[in-house]
Design a protein around this motif. Structure first.
Motif, PDB file in Angstrom:
ATOM      1  N   ALA A 151       0.829  -1.207   0.000  1.00 17.15           N
ATOM      2  CA  ALA A 151       0.000   0.000   0.000  1.00 17.15           C
ATOM      3  C   ALA A 151       0.866   1.260   0.000  1.00 17.15           C
ATOM      4  CB  ALA A 151      -0.932  -0.002   1.207  1.00 17.15           C
ATOM      5  N   ALA A 152       1.929   1.254   0.801  1.00 15.85           N
ATOM      6  CA  ALA A 152       2.782   2.442   0.894  1.00 15.85           C
ATOM      7  C   ALA A 152       3.424   2.779  -0.442  1.00 15.85           C
ATOM      8  CB  ALA A 152       3.854   2.228   1.962  1.00 15.85           C
ATOM      9  N   LEU A 153       3.762   1.754  -1.204  1.00 15.86           N
ATOM     10  CA  LEU A 153       4.383   1.976  -2.509  1.00 15.86           C
ATOM     11  C   LEU A 153       3.359   2.054  -3.639  1.00 15.86           C
ATOM     12  CD1 LEU A 153       7.440  -0.447  -2.166  1.00 15.86           C
ATOM     13  CD2 LEU A 153       7.387   2.040  -1.831  1.00 15.86           C
ATOM     14  N   GLY A 154       2.090   1.787  -3.320  1.00 19.25           N
ATOM     15  CA  GLY A 154       1.047   1.835  -4.334  1.00 19.25           C
ATOM     16  C   GLY A 154       1.100   0.677  -5.314  1.00 19.25           C
ATOM     17  N   ILE A 155       1.731  -0.413  -4.913  1.00 20.38           N
ATOM     18  CA  ILE A 155       1.844  -1.597  -5.761  1.00 20.38           C
ATOM     19  C   ILE A 155       0.882  -2.648  -5.231  1.00 20.38           C
ATOM     20  CG2 ILE A 155       3.392  -3.401  -6.617  1.00 20.38           C
ATOM     21  CD1 ILE A 155       5.715  -1.438  -6.006  1.00 20.38           C
ATOM     22  N   ALA A 156      -0.211  -2.855  -5.901  1.00 20.48           N
ATOM     23  CA  ALA A 156      -1.211  -3.855  -5.519  1.00 20.48           C
ATOM     24  C   ALA A 156      -1.649  -3.723  -4.062  1.00 20.48           C
ATOM     25  CB  ALA A 156      -0.697  -5.259  -5.814  1.00 20.48           C
ATOM     26  N   PRO A 157      -2.198  -2.569  -3.670  1.00 12.92           N
ATOM     27  CA  PRO A 157      -2.614  -2.388  -2.281  1.00 12.92           C
ATOM     28  C   PRO A 157      -3.708  -3.356  -1.827  1.00 12.92           C
ATOM     29  CG  PRO A 157      -3.334  -0.538  -3.632  1.00 12.92           C
ATOM     30  CD  PRO A 157      -2.434  -1.377  -4.481  1.00 12.92           C
ATOM     31  N   VAL A 158      -4.363  -4.034  -2.764  1.00 10.80           N
ATOM     32  CA  VAL A 158      -5.364  -5.038  -2.388  1.00 10.80           C
ATOM     33  C   VAL A 158      -4.707  -6.184  -1.618  1.00 10.80           C
ATOM     34  CG1 VAL A 158      -5.237  -6.454  -4.482  1.00 10.80           C
ATOM     35  CG2 VAL A 158      -7.385  -6.304  -3.208  1.00 10.80           C
ATOM     36  N   LEU A 159      -3.382  -6.294  -1.716  1.00 15.39           N
ATOM     37  CA  LEU A 159      -2.685  -7.344  -0.980  1.00 15.39           C
ATOM     38  C   LEU A 159      -2.706  -7.121   0.533  1.00 15.39           C
ATOM     39  CD1 LEU A 159       0.365  -8.154  -3.256  1.00 15.39           C
ATOM     40  CD2 LEU A 159      -1.713  -9.482  -2.906  1.00 15.39           C
ATOM     41  N   VAL A 160      -2.990  -5.901   0.979  1.00 11.71           N
ATOM     42  CA  VAL A 160      -3.042  -5.644   2.427  1.00 11.71           C
ATOM     43  C   VAL A 160      -4.138  -6.487   3.080  1.00 11.71           C
ATOM     44  CG1 VAL A 160      -3.441  -3.917   4.217  1.00 11.71           C
ATOM     45  CG2 VAL A 160      -2.004  -3.363   2.240  1.00 11.71           C
ATOM     46  N   PRO A 161      -5.405  -6.402   2.662  1.00 14.61           N
ATOM     47  CA  PRO A 161      -6.416  -7.236   3.317  1.00 14.61           C
ATOM     48  C   PRO A 161      -6.245  -8.722   3.001  1.00 14.61           C
ATOM     49  CG  PRO A 161      -7.409  -6.019   1.513  1.00 14.61           C
ATOM     50  CD  PRO A 161      -6.007  -5.490   1.682  1.00 14.61           C
ATOM     51  N   VAL A 162      -5.727  -9.045   1.838  1.00 14.72           N
ATOM     52  CA  VAL A 162      -5.477 -10.454   1.509  1.00 14.72           C
ATOM     53  C   VAL A 162      -4.416 -11.016   2.453  1.00 14.72           C
ATOM     54  CG1 VAL A 162      -4.566 -12.015  -0.261  1.00 14.72           C
ATOM     55  CG2 VAL A 162      -6.191 -10.226  -0.900  1.00 14.72           C
ATOM     56  N   THR A 163      -3.371 -10.239   2.696  1.00 15.48           N
ATOM     57  CA  THR A 163      -2.331 -10.656   3.636  1.00 15.48           C
ATOM     58  C   THR A 163      -2.905 -10.785   5.043  1.00 15.48           C
ATOM     59  OG1 THR A 163      -0.642  -9.567   2.299  1.00 15.48           O
ATOM     60  CG2 THR A 163      -0.065 -10.075   4.581  1.00 15.48           C
ATOM     61  N   ALA A 164      -3.787  -9.878   5.421  1.00 12.07           N
ATOM     62  CA  ALA A 164      -4.412  -9.950   6.749  1.00 12.07           C
ATOM     63  C   ALA A 164      -5.211 -11.245   6.899  1.00 12.07           C
ATOM     64  CB  ALA A 164      -5.298  -8.732   6.984  1.00 12.07           C
ATOM     65  N   VAL A 165      -5.920 -11.641   5.855  1.00  9.38           N
ATOM     66  CA  VAL A 165      -6.671 -12.908   5.903  1.00  9.38           C
ATOM     67  C   VAL A 165      -5.702 -14.083   6.032  1.00  9.38           C
ATOM     68  CG1 VAL A 165      -8.157 -14.459   4.567  1.00  9.38           C
ATOM     69  CG2 VAL A 165      -8.692 -12.019   4.693  1.00  9.38           C
ATOM     70  N   CYS A 166      -4.616 -14.049   5.299  1.00 11.01           N
ATOM     71  CA  CYS A 166      -3.609 -15.115   5.419  1.00 11.01           C
ATOM     72  C   CYS A 166      -3.026 -15.151   6.829  1.00 11.01           C
ATOM     73  CB  CYS A 166      -2.498 -14.921   4.383  1.00 11.01           C
ATOM     74  SG  CYS A 166      -3.055 -15.157   2.681  1.00 11.01           S
ATOM     75  N   TRP A 167      -2.816 -13.989   7.420  1.00  9.26           N
ATOM     76  CA  TRP A 167      -2.300 -13.926   8.792  1.00  9.26           C
ATOM     77  C   TRP A 167      -3.311 -14.539   9.768  1.00  9.26           C
ATOM     78  CZ3 TRP A 167       2.448 -13.050  10.466  1.00  9.26           C
ATOM     79  CH2 TRP A 167       2.640 -12.891  11.835  1.00  9.26           C
ATOM     80  N   ILE A 168      -4.591 -14.297   9.521  1.00 11.67           N
ATOM     81  CA  ILE A 168      -5.637 -14.902  10.357  1.00 11.67           C
ATOM     82  C   ILE A 168      -5.502 -16.419  10.334  1.00 11.67           C
ATOM     83  CG2 ILE A 168      -8.134 -15.307  10.519  1.00 11.67           C
ATOM     84  CD1 ILE A 168      -8.441 -12.360   9.443  1.00 11.67           C
ATOM     85  N   LEU A 169      -5.329 -16.983   9.160  1.00 10.68           N
ATOM     86  CA  LEU A 169      -5.177 -18.434   9.032  1.00 10.68           C
ATOM     87  C   LEU A 169      -3.920 -18.919   9.751  1.00 10.68           C
ATOM     88  CD1 LEU A 169      -6.228 -18.831   5.295  1.00 10.68           C
ATOM     89  CD2 LEU A 169      -7.602 -19.297   7.332  1.00 10.68           C
ATOM     90  N   LEU A 170      -2.832 -18.170   9.619  1.00  9.33           N
ATOM     91  CA  LEU A 170      -1.596 -18.521  10.294  1.00  9.33           C
ATOM     92  C   LEU A 170      -1.776 -18.495  11.811  1.00  9.33           C
ATOM     93  CD1 LEU A 170       1.447 -19.162   9.882  1.00  9.33           C
ATOM     94  CD2 LEU A 170       1.840 -16.698  10.106  1.00  9.33           C
ATOM     95  N   MET A 171      -2.498 -17.500  12.315  1.00  8.64           N
ATOM     96  CA  MET A 171      -2.712 -17.388  13.758  1.00  8.64           C
ATOM     97  C   MET A 171      -3.637 -18.494  14.281  1.00  8.64           C
ATOM     98  SD  MET A 171      -0.772 -15.126  14.998  1.00  8.64           S
ATOM     99  CE  MET A 171       0.408 -15.730  13.798  1.00  8.64           C
ATOM    100  N   ILE A 172      -4.567 -18.948  13.478  1.00  5.54           N
ATOM    101  CA  ILE A 172      -5.393 -20.089  13.888  1.00  5.54           C
ATOM    102  C   ILE A 172      -4.506 -21.313  14.083  1.00  5.54           C
ATOM    103  CG2 ILE A 172      -7.188 -21.703  13.126  1.00  5.54           C
ATOM    104  CD1 ILE A 172      -8.564 -19.246  11.799  1.00  5.54           C
ATOM    105  N   GLY A 173      -3.614 -21.535  13.150  1.00  7.00           N
ATOM    106  CA  GLY A 173      -2.668 -22.649  13.286  1.00  7.00           C
ATOM    107  C   GLY A 173      -1.768 -22.487  14.499  1.00  7.00           C
ATOM    108  N   ALA A 174      -1.299 -21.270  14.738  1.00  7.27           N
ATOM    109  CA  ALA A 174      -0.439 -21.016  15.899  1.00  7.27           C
ATOM    110  C   ALA A 174      -1.205 -21.245  17.198  1.00  7.27           C
ATOM    111  CB  ALA A 174       0.099 -19.594  15.841  1.00  7.27           C
TER     112      ALA A 174
END
Length: 127
Positions: free
Chosen positions: A66-89
Motif C-alpha cells: 500500500a505504501a508503494l502503491g503496488i497492488a494495495p489489495v494485498l493488504v487485506p489479503v495478507t491480513a486474511v492469510c495472517w488470520i489463518l496462520l494465527m489459527i494454526g499457531a
C-alpha cells in the motif's frame, strides 16, 4: 479510521518481521530452547524456515504494497492469510498447553481481522 488501520498494519508487520527474521535465521535448536518455541523442536527445519519467510512476506504485504502503491489489495489479503496462520499457531500452542501464547496469537488474529475488515470494507484502497 484510515490512520488506525495504518497503525494496526504497521504493528502487525513489526510482529511478523520480528518473528520471520528469527525463524528464518536463528538455528532451530536455539528457537526450541526459548520459552514458547518448543514446537520448533518437533517441526522440521524446512518447515520452520518456510514459516519465517512467509512471515517476512506478510510484513511486506501488510505495509509496503500500500505504501508503494503496488497492488494495495494485498493488504487485506495478507491480513486474511495472517488470520489463518494465527489459527494454526493457536492450535499448536493450545495443544502444548501454552495458553498465554495462544492468547497472544488471538490478539494478533483480532488485529488482522480489523485490518481485513477495514481494508476490504470502509477504508478500501480501491474506493
Amino acid at each position: 479510521m484510515n490512520l488506525a488501520l495504518w497503525i494496526a498494519a504497521g504493528l502487525l508487520a513489526a510482529v511478523a518481521l520480528t518473528g520471520g527474521i528469527t525463524k528464518t535465521f536463528a538455528p532451530r535448536e536455539k528457537l526450541a530452547a526459548v520459552h514458547g518455541g518448543g514446537w520448533t523442536g518437533e517441526a522440521g527445519t524446512a518447515f520452520v524456515k518456510t514459516l519465517g519467510v512467509l512471515e517476512i512476506l506478510a510484513a511486506a504485504g501488510l505495509v509496503l504494497t500500500a505504501a508503494l502503491g503496488i497492488a494495495p489489495v494485498l493488504v487485506p489479503v495478507t491480513a486474511v492469510c495472517w488470520i489463518l496462520l494465527m489459527i494454526g499457531a493457536m492450535i499448536t500452542h493450545g495443544r502444548r498447553g501454552e495458553f498465554a501464547f495462544a492468547a497472544l496469537n488471538l490478539v494478533y488474529l483480532a488485529v488482522a481481522v480489523f485490518i481485513a475488515w477495514g481494508r476490504f470494507g470502509p477504508e478500501s484502497f480501491t474506493g
